[in-house]
Design an enzyme around this catalytic site. Structure first.
Site, PDB file in Angstrom:
ATOM      1  N   MET A  84       1.970  10.280   2.063  1.00  0.00           N
ATOM      2  CA  MET A  84       3.142  10.565   2.881  1.00  0.00           C
ATOM      3  C   MET A  84       4.060   9.363   3.064  1.00  0.00           C
ATOM      4  O   MET A  84       5.048   9.455   3.771  1.00  0.00           O
ATOM      5  CB  MET A  84       2.712  11.087   4.246  1.00  0.00           C
ATOM      6  CG  MET A  84       1.900  12.352   4.171  1.00  0.00           C
ATOM      7  SD  MET A  84       1.615  13.075   5.787  1.00  0.00           S
ATOM      8  CE  MET A  84       3.250  13.693   6.136  1.00  0.00           C
TER       9      MET A  84
ATOM     10  N   ASP B  96      -8.280   9.158  12.597  1.00  0.00           N
ATOM     11  CA  ASP B  96      -8.410   8.902  11.154  1.00  0.00           C
ATOM     12  C   ASP B  96      -9.057   7.546  10.916  1.00  0.00           C
ATOM     13  O   ASP B  96      -8.603   6.770  10.080  1.00  0.00           O
ATOM     14  CB  ASP B  96      -7.031   8.976  10.479  1.00  0.00           C
ATOM     15  CG  ASP B  96      -7.144   9.088   8.951  1.00  0.00           C
ATOM     16  OD1 ASP B  96      -8.235   9.457   8.467  1.00  0.00           O
ATOM     17  OD2 ASP B  96      -6.159   8.800   8.264  1.00  0.00           O
TER      18      ASP B  96
ATOM     19  N   VAL C 146       3.740   1.276   2.498  1.00  0.00           N
ATOM     20  CA  VAL C 146       3.708   0.126   3.385  1.00  0.00           C
ATOM     21  C   VAL C 146       4.213  -1.077   2.595  1.00  0.00           C
ATOM     22  O   VAL C 146       3.743  -1.347   1.491  1.00  0.00           O
ATOM     23  CB  VAL C 146       2.295  -0.158   3.922  1.00  0.00           C
ATOM     24  CG1 VAL C 146       2.319  -1.329   4.899  1.00  0.00           C
ATOM     25  CG2 VAL C 146       1.715   1.080   4.597  1.00  0.00           C
TER      26      VAL C 146
ATOM     27  N   GLY D 189       0.827  -1.201   0.000  1.00  0.00           N
ATOM     28  CA  GLY D 189       0.000   0.000   0.000  1.00  0.00           C
ATOM     29  C   GLY D 189       0.855   1.242   0.000  1.00  0.00           C
ATOM     30  O   GLY D 189       2.058   1.199   0.256  1.00  0.00           O
TER      31      GLY D 189
ATOM     32  N   LYS E 280       6.069   0.235   7.622  1.00  0.00           N
ATOM     33  CA  LYS E 280       5.437   1.459   7.133  1.00  0.00           C
ATOM     34  C   LYS E 280       6.467   2.579   7.151  1.00  0.00           C
ATOM     35  O   LYS E 280       7.132   2.818   8.161  1.00  0.00           O
ATOM     36  CB  LYS E 280       4.256   1.809   8.040  1.00  0.00           C
ATOM     37  CG  LYS E 280       3.381   2.921   7.544  1.00  0.00           C
ATOM     38  CD  LYS E 280       2.129   2.990   8.399  1.00  0.00           C
ATOM     39  CE  LYS E 280       1.371   1.701   8.349  1.00  0.00           C
ATOM     40  NZ  LYS E 280       0.169   1.708   9.192  1.00  0.00           N
TER      41      LYS E 280
ATOM     42  N   GLY F  89       0.460   5.899   0.316  1.00  0.00           N
ATOM     43  CA  GLY F  89      -0.372   7.079   0.510  1.00  0.00           C
ATOM     44  C   GLY F  89       0.421   8.323   0.197  1.00  0.00           C
ATOM     45  O   GLY F  89       1.537   8.251  -0.347  1.00  0.00           O
TER      46      GLY F  89
END
Length: 539
Positions: free
Chosen positions: A22, A137, A25, A18, A40, A20
């Site tokens: 910022m 979040d 992972v 994964g 991460k 994102g």
């Protein structure tokens, strides 16, 4: 990053799982312990330089708090450190399906599934909130259902990145730090958020589980925040028939604009959800789902095996061991000497320098325990150590432990022959900060307003020493819904700061940015529209 790259001379990257805005992972392998892990990475270069130090500090602090969470619904944290310019955290690699993918594949979920998922999330949140940790979040992308049916809540550590200062940047750039689709109104205003912000996000998740779509839609992040703050609360019943009234009312209750109008705790929500997630054994096969790798998943499974339900409790017959207890003389513990306390304090500050705040607090707490009884707790040296302990709790993020410590200090300091008023004020302000962090925004605001009035009587109302307190009050007012008052206070503060430091000074520019942020979000208070009375089961 690339496959077979090694991190900390221990973890080998295998494949990305994964990414994102910022970081990334990766699945990896811990060579020392021969186990799979998830790694991460936070890319520091994506964070503005002016915010980098505080962002990393929050990340590291909350990663430590997460590592202390002992709950099956939270992936274990194994390690944290630096890899080149990037910060990394090593965690348990969780098999299963991301909840967002499950919703995309199935649309809305059955009522038992949605309730079972929600109840498991509540179990995690209750443990986290008891440890003074707010996720900030919560969303389907951060939730997983394992093949055993257990729900895992991900990204507690990354949630630390979302502080009040990040929200204006989020709304202006569309950065997905703290997802606007699931963001509570008070969080959108950039105020301190407490456990009830997580309950609001849970309401958004439950709405999506039951209807297939989140409660609000918008074309951009700012528009989404407007809708969370100002639009009427949608009802699950308007989007799907057959959902029990109690569950419909619970989701509406969770989505209240004013945090004070939401349920009091995750444990309270758990008790409401559990009956809806109960499934008879013969119906379980109809609910189970086969995922891409051939495994079957069912979130209601933990309610049957291995965690419950338990057989009826019956008292065990007494035994000789229960009746006959050895009698021992009570242990007499002598309070530590001043030299011993000095050694403890020195070691505690060494630990604090290494950011091992929890260990430092435990060291002082252990040393203080024999001295807390009677008048010993009010001796000057003991009071000093108690203040250090309370501040260490704050640094560790343990606000639930810090709050009563500050409250006791306020009382004991006031009883001294010559009370140190400034020190009492500091303790009162810190206690209010703890209340705000624990979700008691209205109480914290009232205490800070009373404190400001008291300090303004002792010094000039526009004294520079009061600037931080005034800004704190304004932002807390916005967070509990009084946006107009917050803007009024910030404007007065901007005038005083500009008169002293100039309109182009850093403090004045920061206040101006906060005012513009409130203007963009609009003048309507989160608590004015869409709030609901408590559902019938609370009567």
């Amino acid at each position: 990053m690339q496959a077979q790259e090694r991190v900390a001379d221990r973890y080998e990257l295998t494949y990305p799982v994964g990414h994102g805005g910022m970081g990334q992972v990766w699945a990896g392998f811990d060579e020392k312990l021969d186990r799979p892990v998830a790694i991460k990475f936070l890319r520091q270069l994506t964070i503005p330089e002016s915010e980098r130090e505080n962002t990393i500090e929050r990340f590291m602090r909350e990663a430590r708090v997460t590592a202390r969470l002992d709950h099956p619904g939270v992936p274990s944290v194994h390690d944290v450190g630096y890899h080149g310019d990037d910060l990394y955290i090593v965690m348990q690699l969780v098999p299963g399906m991301v909840l967002a993918d499950l919703i995309a594949e199935r649309g809305w979920l059955s009522v038992p599934w949605a309730a079972a998922i929600g109840a498991q999330i509540c179990s995690v949140l209750a443990a986290a909130h008891a440890a003074s940790l707010v996720h900030r979040d919560l969303k389907p992308q951060n939730l997983m259902v394992t093949p055993a049916g257990a729900v895992k809540v991900l990204d507690f550590g990354v949630a630390a990145l979302l502080g009040p200062a990040d929200v204006p940047r989020l709304t202006s750039t569309g950065h997905t730090l703290g997802t606007p689709t699931y963001m509570a109104p008070e969080q959108a205003l950039g105020s301190a958020v407490g456990p009830r912000a997580d309950l609001y996000a849970l309401g958004c998740v439950l709405f999506e589980l039951l209807t297939g779509n989140p409660p609000y839609r918008a074309d951009n992040p700012l528009g989404m925040l407007h809708r969370h703050m100002n639009d009427p609360i949608p009802s699950v019943a308007e989007h799907r028939a057959g959902v029990p009234d109690g569950l419909v009312q619970l989701v509406t209750w969770l989505l209240a604009k004013d945090p004070q109008h939401r349920p009091g705790s995750a444990a309270e929500v758990y008790e409401v959800l559990v009956p809806f997630g109960a499934v008879e054994q013969e119906l379980a096969a109809d609910l189970a789902m086969t995922v891409a790798d051939g495994q079957r998943i069912d979130p209601t499974m933990p309610y049957r095996f291995p965690f419950g339900p338990l057989p009826p409790q019956t008292p065990l017959p007494p035994t000789r061991v229960d009746i006959v207890r050895p009698r021992t003389a009570p242990e007499i513990i002598e309070p530590p000497s001043l030299d011993e306390l000095a050694e403890v304090e020195e070691r505690a500050w060494e630990l604090a320098e290494e950011e091992r705040f929890t260990q430092a607090a435990e060291l002082i707490e252990t040393a203080l325990r024999p001295a807390r009884k009677g008048h010993g707790a009010k001796q000057p040296r003991i009071l000093e150590l108690r203040l250090n302990l309370a501040n260490l709790y704050v640094l560790a993020g343990a606000f639930r432990q810090a709050l009563p410590e500050f409250q006791r200090l306020i009382s004991d300091l006031a009883e001294r022959p010559a009370p140190d008023q400034e020190l009492i004020w500091q303790c009162r302000q810190q206690a209010a900060v703890c209340q705000a962090e624990l979700g008691e925004g209205s109480e914290a605001l009232a205490e800070l307003q009373a404190l400001l009035a008291e300090e303004q009587q002792a010094m000039r109302p526009d004294s520079p020493e009061l600037f931080p307190l005034r800004q704190q009050i304004a932002m807390l007012a916005a967070g509990v819904g009084d946006v107009l008052d917050a803007r009024h206070q910030l404007k007065g503060l901007w005038c005083d700061v500009s008169a002293l430091h100039g309109p182009q000074s850093a403090p004045a520019v920061e206040i101006e940015a906060l005012l513009k942020h409130l203007d963009r979000l609009g003048e309507k208070s989160p608590g004015v529209t869409g709030t609901t009375a408590q559902p019938p089961w609370t009567a």
